[in-house]
Design a protein around this motif. Structure first.
Motif, PDB file in Angstrom:
ATOM      1  N   ARG A 128       0.785  -1.169   0.132  1.00 28.72           N
ATOM      2  CA  ARG A 128       0.152   0.168  -0.053  1.00 28.72           C
ATOM      3  C   ARG A 128       0.699   1.207  -0.163  1.00 28.72           C
ATOM      4  NH1 ARG A 128      -3.278   1.153   5.498  1.00 28.72           N
ATOM      5  NH2 ARG A 128      -1.590   1.093   6.747  1.00 28.72           N
ATOM      6  N   GLU A 129       2.251   1.375   0.537  1.00 25.65           N
ATOM      7  CA  GLU A 129       2.905   2.432   0.561  1.00 25.65           C
ATOM      8  C   GLU A 129       3.138   2.725  -0.914  1.00 25.65           C
ATOM      9  OE1 GLU A 129       3.502  -0.083   2.419  1.00 25.65           O
ATOM     10  OE2 GLU A 129       3.310   0.561   4.551  1.00 25.65           O
ATOM     11  N   LEU A 130       3.339   1.828  -1.730  1.00 24.51           N
ATOM     12  CA  LEU A 130       3.743   2.007  -3.248  1.00 24.51           C
ATOM     13  C   LEU A 130       2.322   2.663  -3.928  1.00 24.51           C
ATOM     14  CD1 LEU A 130       5.274   1.946  -5.616  1.00 24.51           C
ATOM     15  CD2 LEU A 130       4.925  -0.399  -5.874  1.00 24.51           C
ATOM     16  N   VAL A 131       1.358   2.168  -3.607  1.00 23.92           N
ATOM     17  CA  VAL A 131       0.091   2.525  -4.119  1.00 23.92           C
ATOM     18  C   VAL A 131      -0.209   3.991  -3.880  1.00 23.92           C
ATOM     19  CG1 VAL A 131      -2.425   2.125  -4.663  1.00 23.92           C
ATOM     20  CG2 VAL A 131      -0.916   0.054  -4.152  1.00 23.92           C
ATOM     21  N   PHE A 132       0.013   4.150  -2.280  1.00 24.76           N
ATOM     22  CA  PHE A 132      -0.286   5.798  -1.968  1.00 24.76           C
ATOM     23  C   PHE A 132       0.731   6.577  -2.944  1.00 24.76           C
ATOM     24  CE2 PHE A 132       0.335   9.170   0.761  1.00 24.76           C
ATOM     25  CZ  PHE A 132      -1.009   9.327   1.168  1.00 24.76           C
ATOM     26  N   ARG A 133       1.809   6.208  -3.068  1.00 24.52           N
ATOM     27  CA  ARG A 133       2.920   6.896  -3.518  1.00 24.52           C
ATOM     28  C   ARG A 133       2.723   7.013  -5.131  1.00 24.52           C
ATOM     29  NH1 ARG A 133       7.185   3.790  -1.621  1.00 24.52           N
ATOM     30  NH2 ARG A 133       8.017   3.400  -3.690  1.00 24.52           N
ATOM     31  N   GLU A 171       5.785  12.146 -10.603  1.00 25.18           N
ATOM     32  CA  GLU A 171       6.380  11.727 -11.763  1.00 25.18           C
ATOM     33  C   GLU A 171       5.545  10.187 -11.775  1.00 25.18           C
ATOM     34  OE1 GLU A 171       8.474  11.049  -8.017  1.00 25.18           O
ATOM     35  OE2 GLU A 171       7.980  12.874  -9.175  1.00 25.18           O
ATOM     36  N   ARG A 172       5.221   9.644 -10.915  1.00 28.74           N
ATOM     37  CA  ARG A 172       4.577   8.327 -10.808  1.00 28.74           C
ATOM     38  C   ARG A 172       3.060   8.712 -11.271  1.00 28.74           C
ATOM     39  NH1 ARG A 172       6.905   4.108  -8.066  1.00 28.74           N
ATOM     40  NH2 ARG A 172       8.553   4.686  -6.774  1.00 28.74           N
ATOM     41  N   HIS A 176      -0.562  -1.583 -14.059  1.00 25.02           N
ATOM     42  CA  HIS A 176       0.717  -2.038 -14.999  1.00 25.02           C
ATOM     43  C   HIS A 176       1.444  -1.144 -14.419  1.00 25.02           C
ATOM     44  CE1 HIS A 176      -1.167  -4.326 -18.168  1.00 25.02           C
ATOM     45  NE2 HIS A 176      -2.167  -3.573 -18.233  1.00 25.02           N
ATOM     46  N   HIS A 177       1.534   0.098 -13.845  1.00 22.39           N
ATOM     47  CA  HIS A 177       2.583   0.888 -13.497  1.00 22.39           C
ATOM     48  C   HIS A 177       3.067   0.267 -12.300  1.00 22.39           C
ATOM     49  CE1 HIS A 177       4.635   4.436 -11.613  1.00 22.39           C
ATOM     50  NE2 HIS A 177       3.942   3.897 -10.364  1.00 22.39           N
ATOM     51  N   LEU A 178       2.336  -0.196 -11.576  1.00 20.39           N
ATOM     52  CA  LEU A 178       2.606  -0.979 -10.001  1.00 20.39           C
ATOM     53  C   LEU A 178       3.580  -2.084 -10.218  1.00 20.39           C
ATOM     54  CD1 LEU A 178      -0.623  -0.348  -8.061  1.00 20.39           C
ATOM     55  CD2 LEU A 178       1.655   1.048  -7.794  1.00 20.39           C
ATOM     56  N   GLU A 179       3.086  -2.831 -11.412  1.00 19.02           N
ATOM     57  CA  GLU A 179       3.656  -4.227 -11.997  1.00 19.02           C
ATOM     58  C   GLU A 179       5.228  -3.725 -11.900  1.00 19.02           C
ATOM     59  OE1 GLU A 179       1.901  -6.198 -14.966  1.00 19.02           O
ATOM     60  OE2 GLU A 179      -0.049  -6.278 -13.967  1.00 19.02           O
ATOM     61  N   GLU A 180       5.368  -2.798 -12.919  1.00 18.01           N
ATOM     62  CA  GLU A 180       6.786  -2.168 -13.358  1.00 18.01           C
ATOM     63  C   GLU A 180       7.558  -1.686 -12.167  1.00 18.01           C
ATOM     64  OE1 GLU A 180       6.165   0.317 -16.422  1.00 18.01           O
ATOM     65  OE2 GLU A 180       5.238  -1.025 -17.903  1.00 18.01           O
ATOM     66  N   ALA A 181       6.821  -1.307 -11.285  1.00 13.25           N
ATOM     67  CA  ALA A 181       7.538  -0.492  -9.994  1.00 13.25           C
ATOM     68  C   ALA A 181       7.969  -1.346  -8.981  1.00 13.25           C
ATOM     69  CB  ALA A 181       6.517   0.688  -9.557  1.00 13.25           C
ATOM     70  N   ARG A 182       7.305  -2.777  -9.067  1.00 14.31           N
ATOM     71  CA  ARG A 182       7.961  -3.644  -8.094  1.00 14.31           C
ATOM     72  C   ARG A 182       9.335  -4.278  -8.180  1.00 14.31           C
ATOM     73  NH1 ARG A 182       3.724  -7.251  -5.363  1.00 14.31           N
ATOM     74  NH2 ARG A 182       5.451  -7.326  -4.008  1.00 14.31           N
TER      75      ARG A 182
END
Length: 147
Positions: free
Chosen positions: A16-21, A27-28, A141-147
């Motif tokens: 959830r920290e990544l989703v929040f960011r 830029e995200r 898709h953005h979250l998949e790439e960011a992981r």
């Protein structure tokens, strides 16, 4: 909740920290904001209660450019985000709505509940539902790439 409220719940395979960011870092946000065939640019965020945000989405294919904007009402990382939303154009019929997003941990995933209201008509709500649903595909898709 009324027929002029929009609620979309979606589970993302990301903390959830990544989703929040993804919602709070310019830029995200620029990398996924906007429905299919739209790109975002000009994203500015003043992440504090009362702080403004603004973004442009555009599509060469549809020859469309729209600016959106609002102000933050509540920022509670990483669990909740509340802000106003309006289109910056003279013929806007939606007016200002309030977006409330909650981010809940579900194991190593995040359940995001997105709520936006009030819409002046059910047709406007339905149009935003289509747009946000497509946009959240891009977020996934953005979250998949960011992981």
């Amino acid at each position: 909740m009324t027929q002029r409220d929009l609620t979309i719940t979606r589970v993302f395979d990301a903390p959830r920290e990544l989703v929040f960011r993804a919602w709070t870092e310019p830029e995200r946000l620029a990398s996924w904001l906007g429905p299919d065939k739209f790109a975002a640019s000009g994203v500015t965020i003043d992440l504090r209660p009362g702080g403004a945000w603004r973004a442009r989405i555009h599509s060469a294919e549809y020859d469309v450019e729209r600016w959106m904007q609002g102000a933050y009402r509540e920022i509670s990382p990483p669990g909740r985000l509340v802000f106003t939303f309006s289109w910056d154009q003279p013929d806007d019929v939606v007016g200002e709505t309030v977006v409330t997003i909650t981010f809940t941990e579900v194991g190593d995933k995040t359940e995001m509940t997105f709520h936006q209201a009030p819409f002046p008509t059910e047709d406007e709500r339905a149009g935003h539902q289509d747009g946000w649903s497509s946009t959240f595909e891009k977020l996934a898709h953005h979250l998949e790439e960011a992981r």
